[in-house]
Every structure is written in C-alpha cells, then in structure tokens.
Design a protein around this motif. Structure first.
Motif, mmCIF file in Angstrom:
data_model
loop_
_atom_site.group_PDB
_atom_site.id
_atom_site.type_symbol
_atom_site.label_atom_id
_atom_site.label_comp_id
_atom_site.label_asym_id
_atom_site.label_seq_id
_atom_site.Cartn_x
_atom_site.Cartn_y
_atom_site.Cartn_z
ATOM 1 N N THR A 195 28.007 65.147 47.208
ATOM 2 C CA THR A 195 27.352 64.247 45.972
ATOM 3 C C THR A 195 26.853 63.249 46.764
ATOM 4 N N ARG A 196 26.120 62.357 46.022
ATOM 5 C CA ARG A 196 25.278 61.306 46.651
ATOM 6 C C ARG A 196 26.516 60.329 47.292
ATOM 7 N N HIS A 197 27.504 59.861 46.456
ATOM 8 C CA HIS A 197 28.356 58.983 46.763
ATOM 9 C C HIS A 197 29.136 59.564 48.107
ATOM 10 N N GLU A 198 29.425 61.020 48.299
ATOM 11 C CA GLU A 198 29.861 61.279 49.581
ATOM 12 C C GLU A 198 28.984 61.084 50.774
ATOM 13 N N LEU A 199 27.487 61.021 50.552
ATOM 14 C CA LEU A 199 26.626 60.851 51.605
ATOM 15 C C LEU A 199 26.682 59.338 52.098
ATOM 16 N N ALA A 200 26.824 58.606 50.902
ATOM 17 C CA ALA A 200 26.996 57.073 51.108
ATOM 18 C C ALA A 200 28.283 56.681 51.878
ATOM 19 N N GLN A 201 29.308 57.291 51.622
ATOM 20 C CA GLN A 201 30.681 57.196 52.621
ATOM 21 C C GLN A 201 30.325 57.504 53.951
ATOM 22 N N GLN A 234 10.279 61.810 59.640
ATOM 23 C CA GLN A 234 11.244 61.754 58.536
ATOM 24 C C GLN A 234 10.281 61.521 57.218
ATOM 25 N N TRP A 235 9.351 60.629 57.655
ATOM 26 C CA TRP A 235 8.257 60.011 56.500
ATOM 27 C C TRP A 235 7.670 61.372 55.835
ATOM 28 N N TYR A 236 6.993 62.152 56.910
ATOM 29 C CA TYR A 236 6.210 63.317 56.278
ATOM 30 C C TYR A 236 7.078 64.624 55.952
ATOM 31 N N ALA A 237 8.380 64.465 55.890
ATOM 32 C CA ALA A 237 9.457 65.553 55.517
ATOM 33 C C ALA A 237 10.177 65.035 54.223
ATOM 34 N N THR A 238 9.513 63.999 53.780
ATOM 35 C CA THR A 238 10.165 63.369 52.289
ATOM 36 C C THR A 238 8.737 63.164 51.362
ATOM 37 N N THR A 239 9.357 63.051 50.244
ATOM 38 C CA THR A 239 8.063 62.624 49.360
ATOM 39 C C THR A 239 8.444 61.379 48.567
ATOM 40 N N PRO A 240 7.366 60.504 48.164
ATOM 41 C CA PRO A 240 7.484 59.166 47.803
ATOM 42 C C PRO A 240 8.252 59.052 46.320
ATOM 43 N N VAL A 241 8.719 57.933 46.375
ATOM 44 C CA VAL A 241 9.524 57.764 45.139
ATOM 45 C C VAL A 241 9.559 56.228 44.823
ATOM 46 N N SER A 242 9.540 55.720 43.604
ATOM 47 C CA SER A 242 9.243 54.176 43.428
ATOM 48 C C SER A 242 10.733 53.521 43.331
ATOM 49 N N ILE A 243 10.467 52.247 43.775
ATOM 50 C CA ILE A 243 11.764 51.406 43.904
ATOM 51 C C ILE A 243 12.590 51.521 42.681
ATOM 52 N N SER A 244 12.139 51.856 41.676
ATOM 53 C CA SER A 244 12.786 51.835 40.280
ATOM 54 C C SER A 244 13.643 53.092 40.033
ATOM 55 N N ASN A 245 13.250 54.203 40.888
ATOM 56 C CA ASN A 245 13.494 55.582 40.556
ATOM 57 C C ASN A 245 14.708 55.885 41.875
ATOM 58 N N LEU A 246 15.023 54.774 42.687
ATOM 59 C CA LEU A 246 15.839 55.175 43.955
ATOM 60 C C LEU A 246 17.066 55.904 43.388
ATOM 61 N N GLN A 247 17.519 56.574 44.283
ATOM 62 C CA GLN A 247 18.890 57.451 44.129
ATOM 63 C C GLN A 247 19.541 57.465 45.547
ATOM 64 N N ILE A 248 20.701 57.209 45.436
ATOM 65 C CA ILE A 248 21.584 57.088 46.789
ATOM 66 C C ILE A 248 21.120 58.277 47.836
ATOM 67 N N GLY A 249 20.735 57.961 48.968
ATOM 68 C CA GLY A 249 20.296 59.080 49.967
ATOM 69 C C GLY A 249 18.998 59.170 50.224
ATOM 70 N N ASP A 250 18.008 58.273 49.211
ATOM 71 C CA ASP A 250 16.846 58.353 49.433
ATOM 72 C C ASP A 250 16.536 57.243 50.748
ATOM 73 N N LEU A 251 15.261 57.540 51.240
ATOM 74 C CA LEU A 251 15.389 56.595 52.556
ATOM 75 C C LEU A 251 13.993 55.503 52.386
ATOM 76 N N ALA A 252 14.396 54.645 53.040
ATOM 77 C CA ALA A 252 13.558 53.260 52.917
ATOM 78 C C ALA A 252 12.775 52.846 54.444
ATOM 79 N N PHE A 253 11.472 52.789 54.390
ATOM 80 C CA PHE A 253 10.804 52.458 55.636
ATOM 81 C C PHE A 253 10.042 51.123 55.349
ATOM 82 N N LEU A 254 10.019 50.454 56.565
ATOM 83 C CA LEU A 254 8.972 49.234 56.650
ATOM 84 C C LEU A 254 7.556 49.404 56.592
#
Length: 404
Positions: free
Chosen positions: A231-237, A298-318
């Motif tokens: 689960t996403r919660h397990e990844l967060a753990q 990691q950036w190019y192995a993932t797809t963009p998502v808006s900050i309002s639609n974030l789910q646990i496990g999504d990545l954040a970049f500077l």
C-alpha cells in the motif's frame, strides 16, 4: 525515433567495530606503517570526490570502484591518479542492445481504418564490461580522459543513429552488474586477496570512516510487507524508517535490507522503492543534451502530476533536468501525505540540512515552507527539525499499489 537508456553517521573519532579495527591493523601492517601510521588513506580527498561524482552517475558504490583501482594500481605498479574511474565503473556495466524492425499494422478507430507503424524485437546482443562496451562503440582507453557518463551516452546515441534506418532501430539499455565479486575477479582482474579486501572494506564501510564517517546506523524497523504488493502507506512507513540516516553524494544501496552506507537523494528514493517493489525508480533514459544523474533518470522514468493530485509515493523535484544550469545539482524527495492542510516530503538532503552529528546531511521530513519536526506517518516528532524544501515539480513513478 525513440530513445531508451537504462547508486548514525558522526565525524570520525575512532574505530568502533572489531572487524574494522582488524582491517585497519591489516592495512597499517601491509603498508609498512609505524607508530605514526594511524589510518590507511588510499587516496586524496580530490580523488575520492572524483570517484564519488562518477559513481553517482553510474549507480555503482564509489568505495568499491575506488578500492578496486587502488589495489589494481598497486598490482600494476601504478598510482591511483593513473587510473580512470569511468573505465572501472564501466566494468560493472552491462549494455543490452535490442534490434527492432518496423512493420505496418491496420487498426480501426471510430469506424476508420488506419495504418500504424509498430516495432518488434528481432535480435539482442549483450556487452559486458568496459572492453566489450568500448569495442561496440569503437573507442579506446585514451578516449576517456576528461569524459563523464554523459559522454558515454552521447556516444551510444551516435552509434544508434549511425546504425538505424527507416525500418530498423536499436534500443540500448545500460544497467549495473551487481555481482561485484565476479566483476572484480573476471573483469577488473584483482587477485583473490585483493578482491576479498575490496568487498570487506565495502561491507565494513571503512572508507566512509576514513573520509569523515563512522557508519553505525541503528537497526531499522521495516513494516511487514509483500514485495510487489504494498500500500502507499506501507511505502511511507519504509521511507520514514530511515529518518536520521546519513547523506553522502553518490551513496547508493540498490538491494533489499538495511542500506550498506550513507545515501544521496536519488539513492534514497531507489532504496525505498526496492524495498517495496524489488526495483528502483531509476531507469529509462534522458533526452539528448540533458546531463545524466540519478535525479534525471528518475525524472524521465516518471510522469508529471499536479500538486493538487499528489499521492503518497509520488516524487518531488526542485528543478526540471532539461532546464538545469551547468554545474547545478537537482534534488528529489518522496511525498508521504498531508496533515492539517500541510504536505510533507521525506528526502535525503545534503549539508544545508546537516546537524552537529550529521554534518553532511541526513534523511528528514520537510514541508514546502517553514521548519518541521512532525512525522505524519507515525504521528510522532523527530529532532532536530528539518528546514523547508521548496519542491516545485511533481511526478509519479510507474508502479501499481494495492489500492490502485
């Protein structure tokens, strides 16, 4: 045409483990050290930094590559400065080249017939180690002076463009051979004694101590989970289980279980995903002109998502890697949820987030603004507090969680 290409700390006050003490005594004796020889120092800080930089791009543990070159140089009567870290790193790489052939297929969409071009695999060749990869690229050792892994990828793309035509394409995948023992023996050519020394020093984190670290991280507690069905919660753990873990540029631990040593930001992300899915996020490739790094992969192995639609496990970049200035470094973290309208990210950050005990940086939880000491996964607090991290770009790894 398509393109695909596939790494508690404290300052060194003393030797804390008997196994490491044994290594120290062994190396002092081997190097002929007398009363004034306290530590075996294999290379200068500048040389170590060069190895860390190269290995941060290739995903291979820097201490294995460095000590392999130190001991090989000794075998050959050379100096470590005579060795080329990129060549040694390539010894740990496997290049898979898949030849693809175009064919036409008719599809029906909205009642209309269309001809589309598809691609099928017709052949595959594997090149292991620096010699075979260099032969494929038609380059020699003299070519490597001043080169980086980006130059290798550029050479691969040039080779692909040279060989392809309208009906034929080549998919080139560069991965790491994690059978380090085999590479040290059969690719690099170390003696059995030197091979065992490299692996012993890696496992004991000797070099991390010599260059300012004593690695003695407390035993981590991972949630009970089924790899590949989490689960996403397990990844967060899993992610917050490393709070307080030390940062080191180029630090990777691409295996299940406790990290072998300090991590960098992308190494931390991959470690978390490997615990949960058996494989990291890094993979795929980067467009031409983009500097290869763990964060870029990691950036190019993932797809963009808006900050309002974030789910646990999504990545954040500077930063967007395509817009990153020359010499600039990107940063990545993992979104672990929201509490009282505040979004939280766990990341392994460098010196700006260091403490007295962890001056080079650590794993911690940040908000987008304001300092933070709250752990939204456990509901507890940690100390010292973590500064904010102004992540601006958000992307979703291609993994399926149980609740998806």
């Amino acid at each position: 045409m398509r393109k695909t290409f596939f790494f508690k700390i404290i300052l060194l006050f003393g030797i804390m483990f008997s196994g490491i003490l044994l290594l120290l005594l062994l190396f002092v004796a081997c190097m002929g050290g007398g009363a004034e020889s306290n530590l075996y120092i294999p290379a200068s800080d500048e040389t170590v930094a060069a190895y860390q930089e190269i290995c941060s791009e290739t995903g291979i543990p820097w201490d294995i590559v460095l000590m392999a070159d130190v001991l090989l140089a000794e075998q050959l009567g050379q100096r470590i400065e005579d060795r080329e870290p990129l060549i040694t790193s390539l010894q740990f790489c496997i290049l898979t080249v898949t030849e693809q052939e175009a064919y036409e297929e008719e599809i029906i969409e909205n009642g209309q017939k269309y001809q589309v071009t598809r691609w099928k695999d017709v052949d595959q060749k594997i090149y292991e180690g620096a010699d075979e990869i260099c032969e494929y690229l038609n380059i020699t050792e003299s070519w490597f002076s001043g080169k980086s892994i980006q130059d290798i990828l550029n050479a691969l793309e040039e080779k692909r463009e040279e060989d392809q035509d309208e009906d034929t394409d080549y998919i080139q995948v560069l991965t790491v051979n994690e059978d380090y023992e085999d590479v040290l023996r059969n690719r690099i050519g170390l003696t059995d004694k030197n091979r065992d020394t490299v692996l012993s020093m890696h496992n004991s984190q000797y070099l991390a101590q010599v260059y300012g670290y004593v690695y003695g991280f407390d035993e981590i507690e991972l949630p009970e989970l089924v790899v590949g069905d989490v689960t996403r919660h397990e990844l967060a753990q899993v992610a917050v289980s490393l709070l307080g873990h030390p940062y080191l540029m180029g630090g990777k631990s691409p295996a299940q279980g406790a990290p072998k040593g300090p991590l960098d930001c992308s190494g931390f992300v991959d470690w978390v995903y490997i615990q949960c899915f058996g494989t990291g996020v890094s993979g795929g490739g980067v467009p031409e002109g983009v500097v290869v790094s763990g964060t870029a992969l990691q950036w190019y192995a993932t797809t963009p998502v808006s900050i309002s639609n974030l789910q646990i496990g999504d990545l954040a970049f500077l930063q967007d890697p395509a817009k990153l200035g020359k010499g600039k470094i990107n940063h990545v973290g993992i979104y672990i949820g929201e509490y009282n309208g505040v979004k939280y990210f766990v990341h392994c950050a460098g010196r700006a987030y260091g403490t007295e005990d962890l001056p080079n940086g650590r794993v911690g939880i940040s908000r987008l603004s304001g300092s933070n000491d709250y752990n939204p996964v456990t509901g507890g607090h940690f100390s010292p507090a973590m500064k904010a991290c102004n992540f601006r770009y958000f992307r979703r790894p291609n993994f399926s969680f149980r609740e998806d």
